[in-house]
Design an enzyme around this catalytic site. Structure first.
Site, PDB file in Angstrom:
ATOM      1  N   LYS A 109       0.780  -1.196   0.117  1.00  0.00           N
ATOM      2  CA  LYS A 109       0.113  -0.070   0.006  1.00  0.00           C
ATOM      3  C   LYS A 109       0.837   1.274  -0.092  1.00  0.00           C
ATOM      4  CE  LYS A 109      -1.894  -0.462   3.874  1.00  0.00           C
ATOM      5  NZ  LYS A 109      -1.311  -1.773   4.464  1.00  0.00           N
ATOM      6  N   ARG A 113      -9.129   1.599   8.911  1.00  0.00           N
ATOM      7  CA  ARG A 113      -8.741   0.181   9.270  1.00  0.00           C
ATOM      8  C   ARG A 113      -9.715  -0.603  10.002  1.00  0.00           C
ATOM      9  NH1 ARG A 113      -2.653   0.919   9.153  1.00  0.00           N
ATOM     10  NH2 ARG A 113      -1.666  -1.177   9.317  1.00  0.00           N
ATOM     11  N   ARG A 140      11.793  -6.475   4.812  1.00  0.00           N
ATOM     12  CA  ARG A 140      11.741  -5.055   4.616  1.00  0.00           C
ATOM     13  C   ARG A 140      12.331  -4.141   5.396  1.00  0.00           C
ATOM     14  NH1 ARG A 140       5.741  -2.631   5.321  1.00  0.00           N
ATOM     15  NH2 ARG A 140       5.773  -2.552   7.492  1.00  0.00           N
ATOM     16  N   ARG A 147      11.550  -1.847  10.867  1.00  0.00           N
ATOM     17  CA  ARG A 147      10.477  -1.415  11.864  1.00  0.00           C
ATOM     18  C   ARG A 147      10.545  -2.522  12.965  1.00  0.00           C
ATOM     19  NH1 ARG A 147       5.380   0.162   8.528  1.00  0.00           N
ATOM     20  NH2 ARG A 147       4.397  -0.786  10.342  1.00  0.00           N
ATOM     21  N   ARG A 183      -0.327  -8.713  13.405  1.00  0.00           N
ATOM     22  CA  ARG A 183      -0.720  -7.706  12.498  1.00  0.00           C
ATOM     23  C   ARG A 183      -1.626  -8.312  11.306  1.00  0.00           C
ATOM     24  NH1 ARG A 183       4.499  -5.263  10.761  1.00  0.00           N
ATOM     25  NH2 ARG A 183       3.371  -3.811   9.596  1.00  0.00           N
TER      26      ARG A 183
HETATM   27  P1  AMP Z   1       1.383   0.782   9.330  1.00  0.00           P
HETATM   28  O1  AMP Z   1       2.738   1.729   9.072  1.00  0.00           O
HETATM   29  O2  AMP Z   1       0.100   1.140   8.433  1.00  0.00           O
HETATM   30  O3  AMP Z   1       1.830  -0.734   9.200  1.00  0.00           O
HETATM   31  O4  AMP Z   1       0.664   1.125  10.635  1.00  0.00           O
HETATM   32  C1  AMP Z   1       1.798   0.539  11.904  1.00  0.00           C
HETATM   33  C2  AMP Z   1       0.886   0.574  12.983  1.00  0.00           C
HETATM   34  O5  AMP Z   1       0.330   1.904  13.442  1.00  0.00           O
HETATM   35  C3  AMP Z   1      -0.190  -0.334  12.974  1.00  0.00           C
HETATM   36  O6  AMP Z   1       0.068  -1.709  13.335  1.00  0.00           O
HETATM   37  C4  AMP Z   1      -1.376   0.066  14.067  1.00  0.00           C
HETATM   38  O7  AMP Z   1      -0.854  -0.197  15.585  1.00  0.00           O
HETATM   39  C5  AMP Z   1      -1.212   1.627  13.918  1.00  0.00           C
HETATM   40  N1  AMP Z   1      -1.953   2.133  13.081  1.00  0.00           N
HETATM   41  C6  AMP Z   1      -1.766   2.605  11.741  1.00  0.00           C
HETATM   42  N2  AMP Z   1      -2.880   3.027  11.183  1.00  0.00           N
HETATM   43  C7  AMP Z   1      -3.977   2.818  11.987  1.00  0.00           C
HETATM   44  C8  AMP Z   1      -5.362   2.831  11.937  1.00  0.00           C
HETATM   45  N3  AMP Z   1      -5.989   3.462  10.981  1.00  0.00           N
HETATM   46  N4  AMP Z   1      -6.037   2.514  13.017  1.00  0.00           N
HETATM   47  C9  AMP Z   1      -5.452   1.928  14.186  1.00  0.00           C
HETATM   48  N5  AMP Z   1      -4.124   1.800  14.301  1.00  0.00           N
HETATM   49  C10 AMP Z   1      -3.424   1.961  13.397  1.00  0.00           C
END
Ligand code: AMP
Length: 216
Positions: free
Chosen positions: A13, A88, A127, A160, A171
Site C-alpha cells: 500500500k 482500518r 523489509r 521497523r 498484525r
Molecule cells: P502501518 O505503518 O500502516 O503498518 O501501521 C503501523 C501501526 O500503526 C499499526 O500496526 C497500528 O498499530 C497503527 N495504526 C496505523 N494506522 C492505524 C489505523 N488506521 N487504526 C489503528 N491503528 C493504526
C-alpha cells in the site's frame, strides 16, 4: 479525487501510495507514518500509540480518527488526498464518510491490493524502510543500491520494530479480523477496485494509473 488504499500489512500500500501520489500530485497521508513521526518526537500521542504498535494491535479508534481528521483539515488535502492505512475499522470508515460528507466530499475509490498471506510474511520479514523519506526496500526483491542507504535521499535504512515475526503474525490477524470487513463496506458502495498485488511494483502501478484515469 479522494482515494483509500486497502491491503494487509506488507501488501505494498505504502509503496503504491507513494508512487501514485507523486504521479497524481496529491497528498499521501499514511496513518502509520503519522504515528511513527509522533513517536520520534515523543509526543503524548506517539507514546500512547507505541504500546499498541509494539504489539501489532490497532490504536483505539477515537485516537486515530482525531489524528487523521486533524490532518485532513490541512490545505494540501483541499482538492484530493490518498489515504494509506486509514480507515482500518468499520468505525473509522463510517466516520471518514461523515467527515467528507460534511465538506461535500466523498471517498471516490477504494483500492484493495490483494496479496496471499505467505507472501506477506516473507515481504515484511525482509523489509527495510528509510528513516528520512519512508521509501521501502526489500533485502532480496528490491534492495537499495548501497547497503543501508536510501536510493532516493541517502537516508539511513532501518527495520521497523513491528516487522518481527510474532508481531507480523498479530498484525495479519488484526487485518483479517478487523480491517477486511471494510473491503465489503466499499464493495457495497460500488467503490472497490481489487488488484493482484503479487506482481512487479511497476506493473501494479501501471494498472492502478489506468484504473484511476478511467475513473476521473
Ligand atoms: P502501518 O505503518 O500502516 O503498518 O501501521 C503501523 C501501526 O500503526 C499499526 O500496526 C497500528 O498499530 C497503527 N495504526 C496505523 N494506522 C492505524 C489505523 N488506521 N487504526 C489503528 N491503528 C493504526
Amino acid at each position: 479525487m479522494n482515494i483509500v488504499m486497502l491491503g494487509a500489512p506488507g501488501a505494498g500500500k505504502g509503496t503504491q501510495a507513494d508512487l501514485l501520489s507523486e504521479e497524481l500530485g496529491c497528498s499521501h497521508i499514511a496513518s502509520g507514518d503519522l504515528f511513527r513521526q509522533n513517536l520520534e518526537k515523543k509526543t503524548e500521542l506517539g507514546i500512547l500509540a507505541q504500546a499498541y504498535m509494539q504489539k501489532g494491535e490497532l490504536v483505539p479508534d477515537e485516537v486515530t480518527i482525531k489524528m487523521i481528521l486533524e490532518r485532513l483539515t490541512a490545505s494540501d488535502c483541499d482538492a484530493s488526498c490518498l489515504l494509506d492505512g486509514f480507515p482500518r475499522t468499520l468505525g473509522q470508515a463510517r466516520v471518514l464518510d461523515e467527515a467528507f460528507a460534511a465538506q461535500g466530499k466523498s471517498v471516490d475509490i477504494a483500492i484493495y491490493i490483494n496479496v496471499p498471506s505467505e507472501s506477506l510474511v516473507k515481504r515484511l520479514g525482509g523489509r527495510w524502510v528509510c528513516r528520512n523519506c519512508q521509501a521501502v526496500y526489500h533485502i532480496t526483491a528490491s534492495p537499495p543500491k548501497v547497503k543501508g542507504k536510501c536510493d532516493r535521499c541517502g537516508g539511513e535504512l532501518y527495520q521497523r520494530p513491528d516487522d518481527k515475526e510474532d508481531t507480523i503474525r498479530e498484525r495479519l490477524k488484526v487485518f483479517f479480523e478487523q480491517t477486511s470487513p471494510i473491503i465489503d463496506y466499499y464493495r457495497e458502495q460500488g467503490k472497490l477496485v481489487e488488484v493482484d498485488g503479487d506482481r512487479d511494483i511497476e506493473e501494479i502501478k501501471k494498472d492502478l494509473l489506468s484504473i484511476l484515469s478511467e475513473k476521473q
